[in-house]
Write an enzyme that holds these catalytic residues in place. Structure first.
Site, PDB file in Angstrom:
ATOM      1  N   HIS A 115      61.408  56.735  20.777  1.00  0.00           N
ATOM      2  CA  HIS A 115      61.578  57.759  19.591  1.00  0.00           C
ATOM      3  C   HIS A 115      60.528  58.691  19.507  1.00  0.00           C
ATOM      4  CE1 HIS A 115      64.378  54.431  18.412  1.00  0.00           C
ATOM      5  NE2 HIS A 115      64.940  55.271  17.469  1.00  0.00           N
ATOM      6  N   LYS A 146      57.645  58.307  14.356  1.00  0.00           N
ATOM      7  CA  LYS A 146      58.396  56.939  13.582  1.00  0.00           C
ATOM      8  C   LYS A 146      57.611  56.111  13.003  1.00  0.00           C
ATOM      9  CE  LYS A 146      62.131  53.654  14.778  1.00  0.00           C
ATOM     10  NZ  LYS A 146      62.757  53.886  13.309  1.00  0.00           N
TER      11      LYS A 146
HETATM   12  N1  NDP Z   1      70.354  53.989  10.310  1.00  0.00           N
HETATM   13  C1  NDP Z   1      70.228  55.104  10.945  1.00  0.00           C
HETATM   14  O1  NDP Z   1      71.040  55.890  11.392  1.00  0.00           O
HETATM   15  C2  NDP Z   1      69.125  55.920  10.993  1.00  0.00           C
HETATM   16  C3  NDP Z   1      67.938  55.544  10.175  1.00  0.00           C
HETATM   17  N2  NDP Z   1      66.794  56.223  10.254  1.00  0.00           N
HETATM   18  C4  NDP Z   1      65.665  55.826   9.465  1.00  0.00           C
HETATM   19  O2  NDP Z   1      65.693  56.604   8.374  1.00  0.00           O
HETATM   20  C5  NDP Z   1      64.194  56.531   7.848  1.00  0.00           C
HETATM   21  C6  NDP Z   1      63.847  57.936   7.530  1.00  0.00           C
HETATM   22  O3  NDP Z   1      63.782  58.629   8.916  1.00  0.00           O
HETATM   23  P1  NDP Z   1      63.238  60.219   8.780  1.00  0.00           P
HETATM   24  O4  NDP Z   1      64.078  61.017   8.250  1.00  0.00           O
HETATM   25  O5  NDP Z   1      63.155  60.386  10.302  1.00  0.00           O
HETATM   26  O6  NDP Z   1      61.842  59.940   7.881  1.00  0.00           O
HETATM   27  P2  NDP Z   1      61.124  61.061   7.364  1.00  0.00           P
HETATM   28  O7  NDP Z   1      59.454  60.650   7.014  1.00  0.00           O
HETATM   29  O8  NDP Z   1      61.186  62.277   7.867  1.00  0.00           O
HETATM   30  O9  NDP Z   1      61.728  61.007   5.882  1.00  0.00           O
HETATM   31  C7  NDP Z   1      61.660  59.960   4.728  1.00  0.00           C
HETATM   32  C8  NDP Z   1      61.734  60.791   3.506  1.00  0.00           C
HETATM   33  O10 NDP Z   1      61.408  59.717   2.307  1.00  0.00           O
HETATM   34  C9  NDP Z   1      60.398  60.303   1.763  1.00  0.00           C
HETATM   35  N3  NDP Z   1      59.688  59.331   0.622  1.00  0.00           N
HETATM   36  C10 NDP Z   1      58.782  58.484   0.994  1.00  0.00           C
HETATM   37  N4  NDP Z   1      58.151  57.753   0.400  1.00  0.00           N
HETATM   38  C11 NDP Z   1      59.204  57.592  -0.742  1.00  0.00           C
HETATM   39  C12 NDP Z   1      59.410  57.158  -2.012  1.00  0.00           C
HETATM   40  N5  NDP Z   1      58.326  56.306  -2.319  1.00  0.00           N
HETATM   41  N6  NDP Z   1      60.510  57.297  -2.521  1.00  0.00           N
HETATM   42  C13 NDP Z   1      61.384  58.301  -2.167  1.00  0.00           C
HETATM   43  N7  NDP Z   1      61.103  58.977  -0.892  1.00  0.00           N
HETATM   44  C14 NDP Z   1      60.080  58.648  -0.259  1.00  0.00           C
HETATM   45  C15 NDP Z   1      59.512  61.150   2.530  1.00  0.00           C
HETATM   46  O11 NDP Z   1      58.689  61.884   1.600  1.00  0.00           O
HETATM   47  P3  NDP Z   1      57.303  62.369   2.085  1.00  0.00           P
HETATM   48  O12 NDP Z   1      57.571  63.354   3.401  1.00  0.00           O
HETATM   49  O13 NDP Z   1      56.576  62.899   0.859  1.00  0.00           O
HETATM   50  O14 NDP Z   1      56.415  61.094   2.307  1.00  0.00           O
HETATM   51  C16 NDP Z   1      60.546  61.756   3.342  1.00  0.00           C
HETATM   52  O15 NDP Z   1      60.960  63.048   2.708  1.00  0.00           O
HETATM   53  C17 NDP Z   1      63.526  55.850   8.688  1.00  0.00           C
HETATM   54  O16 NDP Z   1      63.481  54.309   8.265  1.00  0.00           O
HETATM   55  C18 NDP Z   1      64.379  55.839   9.981  1.00  0.00           C
HETATM   56  O17 NDP Z   1      63.927  54.612  10.935  1.00  0.00           O
HETATM   57  C19 NDP Z   1      66.579  57.316  10.812  1.00  0.00           C
HETATM   58  C20 NDP Z   1      67.557  57.747  11.790  1.00  0.00           C
HETATM   59  C21 NDP Z   1      68.947  57.260  11.796  1.00  0.00           C
HETATM   60  O1  LIG Z   2      63.497  56.797  12.929  1.00  0.00           O
HETATM   61  C1  LIG Z   2      64.211  57.210  13.610  1.00  0.00           C
HETATM   62  O2  LIG Z   2      64.343  58.411  14.190  1.00  0.00           O
HETATM   63  C2  LIG Z   2      65.405  56.320  14.075  1.00  0.00           C
HETATM   64  N1  LIG Z   2      65.472  55.198  13.428  1.00  0.00           N
HETATM   65  C3  LIG Z   2      66.401  54.315  13.473  1.00  0.00           C
HETATM   66  C4  LIG Z   2      66.078  52.721  13.990  1.00  0.00           C
HETATM   67  O3  LIG Z   2      64.849  52.711  13.707  1.00  0.00           O
HETATM   68  O4  LIG Z   2      66.767  52.356  14.832  1.00  0.00           O
HETATM   69  C5  LIG Z   2      67.886  54.802  14.077  1.00  0.00           C
HETATM   70  C6  LIG Z   2      67.581  55.854  15.142  1.00  0.00           C
HETATM   71  O5  LIG Z   2      67.398  55.321  16.551  1.00  0.00           O
HETATM   72  C7  LIG Z   2      66.534  56.950  14.727  1.00  0.00           C
END
Ligand code: NDP
Ligand SMILES: O=C(O)C1=N[C@H](C(=O)O)C[C@H](O)C1
Length: 267
Positions: free
Chosen positions: A158, A162
Protein backbone atom coordinates in the site's frame (compact mmCIF):
# COMPACT_ATOMS: atom_id res chain seq x y z
CA UNK A 1 -40.48 13.15 -4.49
CA UNK A 2 -37.19 11.99 -6.03
CA UNK A 3 -36.35 8.28 -6.37
CA UNK A 4 -32.65 9.03 -6.10
CA UNK A 5 -30.62 7.44 -3.29
CA UNK A 6 -29.87 10.21 -0.80
CA UNK A 7 -26.26 9.58 0.09
CA UNK A 8 -24.09 11.02 2.87
CA UNK A 9 -20.31 10.53 2.70
CA UNK A 10 -18.28 10.50 5.94
CA UNK A 11 -14.58 11.25 5.49
CA UNK A 12 -15.59 13.11 2.31
CA UNK A 13 -12.35 15.09 1.97
CA UNK A 14 -10.08 12.02 2.29
CA UNK A 15 -8.51 10.08 -0.58
CA UNK A 16 -11.41 7.60 -0.70
CA UNK A 17 -14.15 10.06 0.25
CA UNK A 18 -13.24 12.27 -2.71
CA UNK A 19 -13.57 9.37 -5.16
CA UNK A 20 -16.95 8.37 -3.67
CA UNK A 21 -18.16 11.98 -4.08
CA UNK A 22 -16.85 12.14 -7.66
CA UNK A 23 -18.42 8.82 -8.76
CA UNK A 24 -21.70 9.43 -6.90
CA UNK A 25 -22.00 12.87 -8.53
CA UNK A 26 -21.90 11.20 -11.98
CA UNK A 27 -24.59 8.67 -11.01
CA UNK A 28 -28.10 9.81 -11.91
CA UNK A 29 -29.56 7.39 -9.33
CA UNK A 30 -27.81 9.22 -6.48
CA UNK A 31 -28.24 12.59 -4.79
CA UNK A 32 -25.40 13.52 -2.44
CA UNK A 33 -27.06 15.11 0.58
CA UNK A 34 -24.09 15.52 2.92
CA UNK A 35 -20.28 15.51 2.83
CA UNK A 36 -19.11 15.08 6.41
CA UNK A 37 -15.73 15.56 8.08
CA UNK A 38 -14.49 16.10 11.63
CA UNK A 39 -14.66 19.55 13.20
CA UNK A 40 -10.91 20.19 12.80
CA UNK A 41 -10.80 19.52 9.06
CA UNK A 42 -9.20 22.46 7.29
CA UNK A 43 -11.57 22.24 4.30
CA UNK A 44 -14.85 22.63 6.24
CA UNK A 45 -17.17 25.00 4.41
CA UNK A 46 -15.62 24.31 0.99
CA UNK A 47 -17.64 22.73 -1.80
CA UNK A 48 -17.41 18.90 -1.73
CA UNK A 49 -17.29 18.71 -5.54
CA UNK A 50 -14.38 21.14 -5.80
CA UNK A 51 -12.53 19.23 -3.05
CA UNK A 52 -13.04 16.04 -5.10
CA UNK A 53 -11.63 17.72 -8.22
CA UNK A 54 -14.95 17.93 -10.10
CA UNK A 55 -17.31 20.85 -10.62
CA UNK A 56 -19.11 22.46 -7.68
CA UNK A 57 -22.02 20.43 -6.24
CA UNK A 58 -23.42 23.10 -3.97
CA UNK A 59 -22.76 20.81 -1.00
CA UNK A 60 -20.46 22.29 1.65
CA UNK A 61 -18.13 20.06 3.63
CA UNK A 62 -19.64 19.99 7.12
CA UNK A 63 -19.06 18.52 10.57
CA UNK A 64 -22.84 18.30 11.15
CA UNK A 65 -24.62 14.97 10.76
CA UNK A 66 -27.76 14.89 8.60
CA UNK A 67 -30.93 13.25 9.87
CA UNK A 68 -32.37 12.49 6.44
CA UNK A 69 -29.82 10.46 4.39
CA UNK A 70 -30.89 7.07 2.97
CA UNK A 71 -27.35 5.63 3.41
CA UNK A 72 -24.00 6.76 4.85
CA UNK A 73 -20.72 5.60 3.26
CA UNK A 74 -17.83 5.86 5.72
CA UNK A 75 -14.19 5.95 4.60
CA UNK A 76 -12.55 7.73 7.56
CA UNK A 77 -10.38 6.60 10.44
CA UNK A 78 -10.94 4.26 13.42
CA UNK A 79 -10.95 7.30 15.73
CA UNK A 80 -14.04 8.53 13.88
CA UNK A 81 -15.90 5.20 13.81
CA UNK A 82 -17.67 5.44 17.17
CA UNK A 83 -19.24 8.79 16.30
CA UNK A 84 -20.23 7.56 12.87
CA UNK A 85 -21.93 4.44 14.23
CA UNK A 86 -23.72 6.40 16.99
CA UNK A 87 -25.01 9.03 14.55
CA UNK A 88 -26.29 6.42 12.09
CA UNK A 89 -28.09 4.52 14.85
CA UNK A 90 -29.60 7.73 16.29
CA UNK A 91 -30.93 8.84 12.87
CA UNK A 92 -31.72 5.24 11.76
CA UNK A 93 -29.53 5.58 8.65
CA UNK A 94 -28.10 2.41 7.00
CA UNK A 95 -24.28 2.39 6.99
CA UNK A 96 -21.57 1.14 4.62
CA UNK A 97 -18.55 0.92 6.93
CA UNK A 98 -15.38 0.70 4.81
CA UNK A 99 -12.84 1.98 7.34
CA UNK A 100 -10.21 -0.56 8.40
CA UNK A 101 -8.16 -0.95 11.58
CA UNK A 102 -11.22 -0.98 13.88
CA UNK A 103 -10.65 -2.39 17.38
CA UNK A 104 -12.46 -5.51 18.58
CA UNK A 105 -14.66 -3.27 20.75
CA UNK A 106 -15.58 -1.17 17.72
CA UNK A 107 -16.42 -4.33 15.76
CA UNK A 108 -18.69 -5.40 18.64
CA UNK A 109 -20.38 -2.01 18.61
CA UNK A 110 -20.99 -2.40 14.85
CA UNK A 111 -22.60 -5.76 15.62
CA UNK A 112 -24.76 -4.14 18.31
CA UNK A 113 -25.73 -1.31 15.94
CA UNK A 114 -26.71 -3.83 13.28
CA UNK A 115 -29.60 -4.92 15.51
CA UNK A 116 -31.30 -1.61 14.70
CA UNK A 117 -29.90 -0.59 11.27
CA UNK A 118 -28.57 -2.48 8.22
CA UNK A 119 -24.77 -2.31 7.93
CA UNK A 120 -22.34 -3.51 5.26
CA UNK A 121 -18.89 -3.92 6.83
CA UNK A 122 -15.99 -5.08 4.64
CA UNK A 123 -12.27 -4.26 4.47
CA UNK A 124 -12.39 -4.22 0.68
CA UNK A 125 -15.29 -3.04 -1.46
CA UNK A 126 -13.55 -4.27 -4.62
CA UNK A 127 -15.32 -7.00 -6.57
CA UNK A 128 -11.98 -8.43 -7.76
CA UNK A 129 -10.63 -8.65 -4.21
CA UNK A 130 -13.78 -10.34 -2.91
CA UNK A 131 -13.74 -12.85 -5.76
CA UNK A 132 -10.05 -13.54 -5.06
CA UNK A 133 -10.96 -14.20 -1.42
CA UNK A 134 -13.36 -16.93 -2.54
CA UNK A 135 -10.75 -18.40 -4.91
CA UNK A 136 -8.09 -18.53 -2.18
CA UNK A 137 -10.52 -20.44 0.03
CA UNK A 138 -11.02 -22.93 -2.81
CA UNK A 139 -7.25 -23.28 -3.34
CA UNK A 140 -6.69 -23.84 0.39
CA UNK A 141 -9.39 -26.49 0.58
CA UNK A 142 -7.97 -28.32 -2.44
CA UNK A 143 -4.28 -28.14 -1.50
CA UNK A 144 -4.27 -28.37 2.30
CA UNK A 145 -3.53 -32.12 2.24
CA UNK A 146 -0.84 -31.94 -0.47
CA UNK A 147 2.18 -34.28 0.15
CA UNK A 148 5.03 -32.25 1.68
CA UNK A 149 2.67 -29.63 3.08
CA UNK A 150 1.26 -26.26 2.06
CA UNK A 151 2.71 -22.91 3.24
CA UNK A 152 0.50 -19.83 2.94
CA UNK A 153 1.88 -16.28 3.13
CA UNK A 154 0.04 -13.01 2.52
CA UNK A 155 1.88 -10.01 1.09
CA UNK A 156 0.20 -6.64 0.92
CA UNK A 157 1.48 -3.42 -0.66
CA UNK A 158 0.00 0.00 0.00
CA UNK A 159 0.84 3.70 -0.28
CA UNK A 160 3.13 5.29 2.28
CA UNK A 161 0.24 7.24 3.87
CA UNK A 162 -1.66 4.17 5.07
CA UNK A 163 -2.17 4.27 8.84
CA UNK A 164 -2.89 0.60 9.66
CA UNK A 165 -0.95 -2.62 9.06
CA UNK A 166 -1.44 -5.25 7.96
CA UNK A 167 -4.30 -4.10 5.77
CA UNK A 168 -7.83 -5.02 6.78
CA UNK A 169 -8.01 -6.98 3.55
CA UNK A 170 -4.91 -9.04 4.40
CA UNK A 171 -6.38 -9.87 7.80
CA UNK A 172 -9.66 -10.91 6.17
CA UNK A 173 -7.82 -13.09 3.60
CA UNK A 174 -6.09 -14.79 6.56
CA UNK A 175 -9.34 -15.34 8.48
CA UNK A 176 -11.11 -16.79 5.44
CA UNK A 177 -8.18 -19.05 4.54
CA UNK A 178 -7.85 -20.22 8.18
CA UNK A 179 -11.51 -21.36 8.04
CA UNK A 180 -10.47 -23.87 5.36
CA UNK A 181 -7.29 -25.15 7.08
CA UNK A 182 -7.26 -28.11 9.45
CA UNK A 183 -6.30 -27.63 13.10
CA UNK A 184 -5.09 -24.52 14.91
CA UNK A 185 -3.78 -21.69 12.77
CA UNK A 186 -1.01 -19.35 13.95
CA UNK A 187 -1.03 -15.86 12.39
CA UNK A 188 2.62 -14.69 12.14
CA UNK A 189 3.32 -11.03 11.39
CA UNK A 190 6.73 -10.60 9.72
CA UNK A 191 9.82 -12.61 10.70
CA UNK A 192 13.13 -11.53 12.17
CA UNK A 193 16.11 -13.11 13.90
CA UNK A 194 16.39 -16.77 14.97
CA UNK A 195 12.92 -17.78 13.89
CA UNK A 196 13.65 -21.49 13.48
CA UNK A 197 12.02 -23.44 10.67
CA UNK A 198 8.60 -22.50 9.48
CA UNK A 199 5.96 -24.58 11.24
CA UNK A 200 2.83 -26.12 9.71
CA UNK A 201 -0.37 -24.25 10.34
CA UNK A 202 1.17 -20.79 10.06
CA UNK A 203 -0.15 -17.96 7.93
CA UNK A 204 2.51 -15.26 7.44
CA UNK A 205 1.69 -11.58 6.84
CA UNK A 206 4.03 -9.01 5.26
CA UNK A 207 3.11 -5.32 4.91
CA UNK A 208 4.97 -3.25 2.31
CA UNK A 209 4.53 0.55 2.22
CA UNK A 210 5.67 2.20 -1.01
CA UNK A 211 4.83 5.45 -2.82
CA UNK A 212 1.25 5.84 -4.01
CA UNK A 213 0.23 2.16 -4.37
CA UNK A 214 -3.61 2.09 -4.02
CA UNK A 215 -3.60 -1.50 -2.77
CA UNK A 216 -2.26 -4.88 -3.83
CA UNK A 217 -2.50 -8.33 -2.23
CA UNK A 218 -0.56 -11.46 -3.13
CA UNK A 219 -1.41 -14.79 -1.55
CA UNK A 220 1.45 -17.29 -1.93
CA UNK A 221 0.62 -21.00 -1.74
CA UNK A 222 4.02 -22.67 -1.47
CA UNK A 223 4.51 -26.43 -1.83
CA UNK A 224 7.57 -28.66 -2.31
CA UNK A 225 8.37 -28.30 -6.02
CA UNK A 226 5.84 -25.68 -7.10
CA UNK A 227 3.79 -22.69 -5.96
CA UNK A 228 0.72 -20.66 -6.83
CA UNK A 229 0.59 -16.88 -6.36
CA UNK A 230 -2.77 -15.12 -6.50
CA UNK A 231 -2.29 -11.40 -7.08
CA UNK A 232 -5.00 -8.75 -7.06
CA UNK A 233 -3.91 -5.16 -7.55
CA UNK A 234 -5.79 -1.86 -7.83
CA UNK A 235 -4.67 0.65 -10.48
CA UNK A 236 -6.59 3.41 -8.70
CA UNK A 237 -9.18 3.80 -5.90
CA UNK A 238 -12.30 3.63 -8.07
CA UNK A 239 -12.69 -0.13 -7.58
CA UNK A 240 -13.29 0.54 -3.86
CA UNK A 241 -15.40 3.68 -4.35
CA UNK A 242 -17.67 2.08 -6.95
CA UNK A 243 -17.98 -1.06 -4.79
CA UNK A 244 -19.09 1.08 -1.84
CA UNK A 245 -21.72 2.74 -4.03
CA UNK A 246 -22.99 -0.68 -5.17
CA UNK A 247 -23.17 -1.67 -1.48
CA UNK A 248 -25.08 1.53 -0.60
CA UNK A 249 -27.68 0.88 -3.30
CA UNK A 250 -28.02 -2.76 -2.23
CA UNK A 251 -28.37 -1.81 1.44
CA UNK A 252 -31.12 0.79 1.21
CA UNK A 253 -34.06 -1.62 1.39
CA UNK A 254 -32.47 -4.30 3.61
CA UNK A 255 -33.64 -5.13 7.13
CA UNK A 256 -31.36 -4.44 10.11
CA UNK A 257 -28.38 -6.82 10.13
CA UNK A 258 -24.64 -7.09 9.59
CA UNK A 259 -23.76 -7.81 5.95
CA UNK A 260 -20.51 -8.08 3.98
CA UNK A 261 -19.47 -7.75 0.34
CA UNK A 262 -20.07 -11.45 -0.30
CA UNK A 263 -23.73 -10.74 0.51
CA UNK A 264 -23.77 -7.64 -1.72
CA UNK A 265 -22.10 -9.38 -4.67
CA UNK A 266 -23.87 -12.72 -4.22
CA UNK A 267 -20.54 -14.59 -3.92
N1 NDP B 1 -13.07 -1.01 2.45
C1 NDP B 1 -12.38 -0.56 1.40
O1 NDP B 1 -12.63 -0.96 0.24
C2 NDP B 1 -11.30 0.44 1.58
C3 NDP B 1 -11.03 0.91 2.82
N2 NDP B 1 -10.13 1.91 3.00
C4 NDP B 1 -9.99 2.42 4.33
O2 NDP B 1 -10.69 3.67 4.38
C5 NDP B 1 -10.09 4.50 5.36
C6 NDP B 1 -9.78 5.85 4.74
O3 NDP B 1 -8.77 5.72 3.76
P1 NDP B 1 -8.22 7.01 2.99
O4 NDP B 1 -9.34 7.71 2.33
O5 NDP B 1 -7.08 6.55 2.19
O6 NDP B 1 -7.70 7.87 4.22
P2 NDP B 1 -7.58 9.47 4.35
O7 NDP B 1 -6.70 9.71 5.53
O8 NDP B 1 -7.24 10.07 3.05
O9 NDP B 1 -9.07 9.91 4.69
C7 NDP B 1 -9.62 9.83 5.97
C8 NDP B 1 -10.51 11.02 6.14
O10 NDP B 1 -11.16 10.93 7.40
C9 NDP B 1 -10.98 12.18 8.04
N3 NDP B 1 -11.01 12.10 9.50
C10 NDP B 1 -10.00 12.05 10.36
N4 NDP B 1 -10.41 12.05 11.63
C11 NDP B 1 -11.72 12.15 11.56
C12 NDP B 1 -12.72 12.23 12.53
N5 NDP B 1 -12.43 12.19 13.85
N6 NDP B 1 -14.01 12.32 12.12
C13 NDP B 1 -14.32 12.35 10.79
N7 NDP B 1 -13.36 12.30 9.80
C14 NDP B 1 -12.10 12.17 10.20
C15 NDP B 1 -9.65 12.70 7.59
O11 NDP B 1 -9.56 14.08 7.81
P3 NDP B 1 -8.12 14.76 8.07
O12 NDP B 1 -7.40 14.67 6.76
O13 NDP B 1 -8.47 16.17 8.47
O14 NDP B 1 -7.47 13.98 9.16
C16 NDP B 1 -9.70 12.34 6.14
O15 NDP B 1 -10.37 13.31 5.38
C17 NDP B 1 -8.86 3.74 5.86
O16 NDP B 1 -9.21 3.04 7.03
C18 NDP B 1 -8.59 2.73 4.75
O17 NDP B 1 -7.89 1.60 5.18
C19 NDP B 1 -9.45 2.46 1.95
C20 NDP B 1 -9.66 2.01 0.69
C21 NDP B 1 -10.59 0.94 0.40
O1 LIG C 1 -5.79 2.22 3.02
C1 LIG C 1 -5.99 1.83 1.85
O2 LIG C 1 -5.63 2.47 0.86
C2 LIG C 1 -6.72 0.56 1.68
N1 LIG C 1 -7.19 -0.03 2.72
C3 LIG C 1 -8.00 -1.19 2.76
C4 LIG C 1 -7.39 -2.25 3.64
O3 LIG C 1 -6.78 -1.92 4.67
O4 LIG C 1 -7.57 -3.43 3.36
C5 LIG C 1 -8.42 -1.66 1.39
C6 LIG C 1 -7.51 -1.35 0.26
O5 LIG C 1 -6.54 -2.34 0.18
C7 LIG C 1 -6.94 0.05 0.30
Amino acid sequence: MSNQLQLAVHGAAGRMGQRVVALAAEDSDIEIVAAIEHSENRLLGNDAGLIAGISALDISLTDAWPNYAAVVIDFSLPVAADGCIANCVAAKIPLVMATTGLTEIQKQSLEEASKSIPIVFAPSMSMAVNLTMKLTQQITETLKGVPGGLDIEILERHHRFKADAPSGTAIKFGELIAEKMDGDVKHVHGREGETGQRTRGEIGYHAIRVGDNPGEHTIVFGMMGERIEMNVAASNRDCYASGAIVAAKWLQDKPAGLYNMFDVLGL
